[in-house]
Design a protein around this motif. Structure first.
Motif, PDB file in Angstrom:
ATOM      1  N   TYR A  32       0.845  -1.193   0.000  1.00  0.00           N
ATOM      2  CA  TYR A  32       0.000   0.000   0.000  1.00  0.00           C
ATOM      3  C   TYR A  32       0.879   1.240   0.000  1.00  0.00           C
ATOM      4  O   TYR A  32       1.791   1.351   0.817  1.00  0.00           O
ATOM      5  CB  TYR A  32      -0.921   0.023   1.223  1.00  0.00           C
ATOM      6  CG  TYR A  32      -1.978  -1.047   1.174  1.00  0.00           C
ATOM      7  CD1 TYR A  32      -3.170  -0.820   0.520  1.00  0.00           C
ATOM      8  CD2 TYR A  32      -1.763  -2.286   1.768  1.00  0.00           C
ATOM      9  CE1 TYR A  32      -4.146  -1.810   0.464  1.00  0.00           C
ATOM     10  CE2 TYR A  32      -2.722  -3.275   1.714  1.00  0.00           C
ATOM     11  CZ  TYR A  32      -3.913  -3.035   1.054  1.00  0.00           C
ATOM     12  OH  TYR A  32      -4.865  -4.010   0.983  1.00  0.00           O
ATOM     13  N   LEU A  34       1.223   4.966   0.933  1.00  0.00           N
ATOM     14  CA  LEU A  34       0.572   5.825   1.910  1.00  0.00           C
ATOM     15  C   LEU A  34       0.588   7.270   1.415  1.00  0.00           C
ATOM     16  O   LEU A  34       1.647   7.802   1.085  1.00  0.00           O
ATOM     17  CB  LEU A  34       1.295   5.734   3.253  1.00  0.00           C
ATOM     18  CG  LEU A  34       1.484   4.317   3.804  1.00  0.00           C
ATOM     19  CD1 LEU A  34       2.262   4.366   5.105  1.00  0.00           C
ATOM     20  CD2 LEU A  34       0.159   3.637   3.990  1.00  0.00           C
ATOM     21  N   LEU A  35      -0.596   7.868   1.351  1.00  0.00           N
ATOM     22  CA  LEU A  35      -0.726   9.261   0.932  1.00  0.00           C
ATOM     23  C   LEU A  35      -1.194  10.079   2.129  1.00  0.00           C
ATOM     24  O   LEU A  35      -2.387  10.291   2.327  1.00  0.00           O
ATOM     25  CB  LEU A  35      -1.723   9.399  -0.221  1.00  0.00           C
ATOM     26  CG  LEU A  35      -1.411   8.594  -1.481  1.00  0.00           C
ATOM     27  CD1 LEU A  35      -2.478   8.817  -2.531  1.00  0.00           C
ATOM     28  CD2 LEU A  35      -0.043   8.947  -2.013  1.00  0.00           C
ATOM     29  N   GLU A  38      -3.613  13.046   1.707  1.00  0.00           N
ATOM     30  CA  GLU A  38      -5.014  12.724   1.414  1.00  0.00           C
ATOM     31  C   GLU A  38      -5.594  11.735   2.421  1.00  0.00           C
ATOM     32  O   GLU A  38      -6.742  11.329   2.300  1.00  0.00           O
ATOM     33  CB  GLU A  38      -5.133  12.159  -0.004  1.00  0.00           C
ATOM     34  CG  GLU A  38      -4.702  13.153  -1.064  1.00  0.00           C
ATOM     35  CD  GLU A  38      -4.820  12.583  -2.456  1.00  0.00           C
ATOM     36  OE1 GLU A  38      -5.671  11.701  -2.669  1.00  0.00           O
ATOM     37  OE2 GLU A  38      -4.055  13.025  -3.332  1.00  0.00           O
ATOM     38  N   GLN A  39      -4.795  11.290   3.363  1.00  0.00           N
ATOM     39  CA  GLN A  39      -5.195  10.315   4.375  1.00  0.00           C
ATOM     40  C   GLN A  39      -5.825   9.067   3.762  1.00  0.00           C
ATOM     41  O   GLN A  39      -6.903   8.641   4.161  1.00  0.00           O
ATOM     42  CB  GLN A  39      -6.136  10.953   5.391  1.00  0.00           C
ATOM     43  CG  GLN A  39      -5.482  12.077   6.158  1.00  0.00           C
ATOM     44  CD  GLN A  39      -6.397  12.669   7.199  1.00  0.00           C
ATOM     45  OE1 GLN A  39      -7.609  12.543   7.139  1.00  0.00           O
ATOM     46  NE2 GLN A  39      -5.812  13.324   8.177  1.00  0.00           N
ATOM     47  N   LYS A  40      -5.114   8.490   2.771  1.00  0.00           N
ATOM     48  CA  LYS A  40      -5.587   7.239   2.184  1.00  0.00           C
ATOM     49  C   LYS A  40      -4.415   6.387   1.742  1.00  0.00           C
ATOM     50  O   LYS A  40      -3.270   6.834   1.754  1.00  0.00           O
ATOM     51  CB  LYS A  40      -6.556   7.497   1.038  1.00  0.00           C
ATOM     52  CG  LYS A  40      -5.971   8.075  -0.211  1.00  0.00           C
ATOM     53  CD  LYS A  40      -7.074   8.255  -1.258  1.00  0.00           C
ATOM     54  CE  LYS A  40      -6.511   8.509  -2.629  1.00  0.00           C
ATOM     55  NZ  LYS A  40      -7.544   8.584  -3.634  1.00  0.00           N
ATOM     56  N   LYS A  41      -4.713   5.130   1.382  1.00  0.00           N
ATOM     57  CA  LYS A  41      -3.721   4.167   0.923  1.00  0.00           C
ATOM     58  C   LYS A  41      -4.130   3.682  -0.463  1.00  0.00           C
ATOM     59  O   LYS A  41      -5.316   3.452  -0.719  1.00  0.00           O
ATOM     60  CB  LYS A  41      -3.659   2.958   1.851  1.00  0.00           C
ATOM     61  CG  LYS A  41      -3.262   3.262   3.270  1.00  0.00           C
ATOM     62  CD  LYS A  41      -3.284   1.982   4.088  1.00  0.00           C
ATOM     63  CE  LYS A  41      -2.898   2.240   5.521  1.00  0.00           C
ATOM     64  NZ  LYS A  41      -2.828   0.994   6.288  1.00  0.00           N
ATOM     65  N   LEU A  42      -3.149   3.493  -1.342  1.00  0.00           N
ATOM     66  CA  LEU A  42      -3.400   2.939  -2.663  1.00  0.00           C
ATOM     67  C   LEU A  42      -2.848   1.518  -2.721  1.00  0.00           C
ATOM     68  O   LEU A  42      -1.689   1.281  -2.380  1.00  0.00           O
ATOM     69  CB  LEU A  42      -2.712   3.785  -3.740  1.00  0.00           C
ATOM     70  CG  LEU A  42      -3.089   5.252  -3.825  1.00  0.00           C
ATOM     71  CD1 LEU A  42      -2.300   5.936  -4.933  1.00  0.00           C
ATOM     72  CD2 LEU A  42      -4.580   5.411  -4.052  1.00  0.00           C
ATOM     73  N   GLU A  60      -4.831   1.818  -8.717  1.00  0.00           N
ATOM     74  CA  GLU A  60      -5.724   2.961  -8.573  1.00  0.00           C
ATOM     75  C   GLU A  60      -5.062   4.169  -9.218  1.00  0.00           C
ATOM     76  O   GLU A  60      -3.905   4.104  -9.646  1.00  0.00           O
ATOM     77  CB  GLU A  60      -5.986   3.241  -7.090  1.00  0.00           C
ATOM     78  CG  GLU A  60      -6.580   2.055  -6.345  1.00  0.00           C
ATOM     79  CD  GLU A  60      -6.814   2.362  -4.879  1.00  0.00           C
ATOM     80  OE1 GLU A  60      -7.486   3.364  -4.591  1.00  0.00           O
ATOM     81  OE2 GLU A  60      -6.306   1.611  -4.039  1.00  0.00           O
ATOM     82  N   THR A  62      -2.921   7.256  -9.564  1.00  0.00           N
ATOM     83  CA  THR A  62      -1.723   7.619  -8.811  1.00  0.00           C
ATOM     84  C   THR A  62      -1.581   9.127  -8.601  1.00  0.00           C
ATOM     85  O   THR A  62      -0.539   9.583  -8.134  1.00  0.00           O
ATOM     86  CB  THR A  62      -0.454   7.087  -9.512  1.00  0.00           C
ATOM     87  OG1 THR A  62      -0.417   7.602 -10.851  1.00  0.00           O
ATOM     88  CG2 THR A  62      -0.432   5.576  -9.519  1.00  0.00           C
ATOM     89  N   ASP A  69       7.139   9.217  -0.624  1.00  0.00           N
ATOM     90  CA  ASP A  69       6.009   8.616   0.080  1.00  0.00           C
ATOM     91  C   ASP A  69       6.386   7.222   0.578  1.00  0.00           C
ATOM     92  O   ASP A  69       7.172   6.510  -0.052  1.00  0.00           O
ATOM     93  CB  ASP A  69       4.777   8.510  -0.829  1.00  0.00           C
ATOM     94  CG  ASP A  69       4.071   9.848  -1.018  1.00  0.00           C
ATOM     95  OD1 ASP A  69       4.338  10.797  -0.259  1.00  0.00           O
ATOM     96  OD2 ASP A  69       3.236   9.931  -1.946  1.00  0.00           O
TER      97      ASP A  69
END
Length: 84
Positions: A32, A34-35, A38-42, A60, A62, A69
């Motif tokens: 994953y 980590l962003l 944006e407080q999310k994971k791809l 997803e 990018t 990151d």
């Protein structure tokens, strides 16, 4: 997820990321990106491993991924249930 199994994005080409690692990872392992902004994971999959680096395919958009990151590796392979 084990917080100690991490790497760092060092290059980005569309949905292919190059990640610096200092842990053992394997092909097809899930990770994953980590962003924090944006407080999310791809979700992504390791597609090639070289000494100290690996290439991961992101499944997803990018947008927002930046060099530096963090990447968390799960130690698990991508799996799909095809039938009950």
């Amino acid at each position: 997820m084990n917080q100690n199994r991490t790497g760092t994005v060092y290059a980005i080409v569309s949905n292919l990321l190059m990640v610096e690692i200092n842990i053992p990872v394997i092909n097809r392992e899930i990770c994953y990106i980590l962003l924090p902004q944006e407080q999310k994971k791809l979700m992504a999959e390791v597609i090639k491993v070289q000494s100290g680096r690996c290439y991961v395919q992101v499944y997803e958009n990018t947008r927002g991924v930046r060099v530096g990151d963090s990447v968390e590796f799960t130690g698990e392979l991508l799996e799909v249930d095809l039938a009950p």
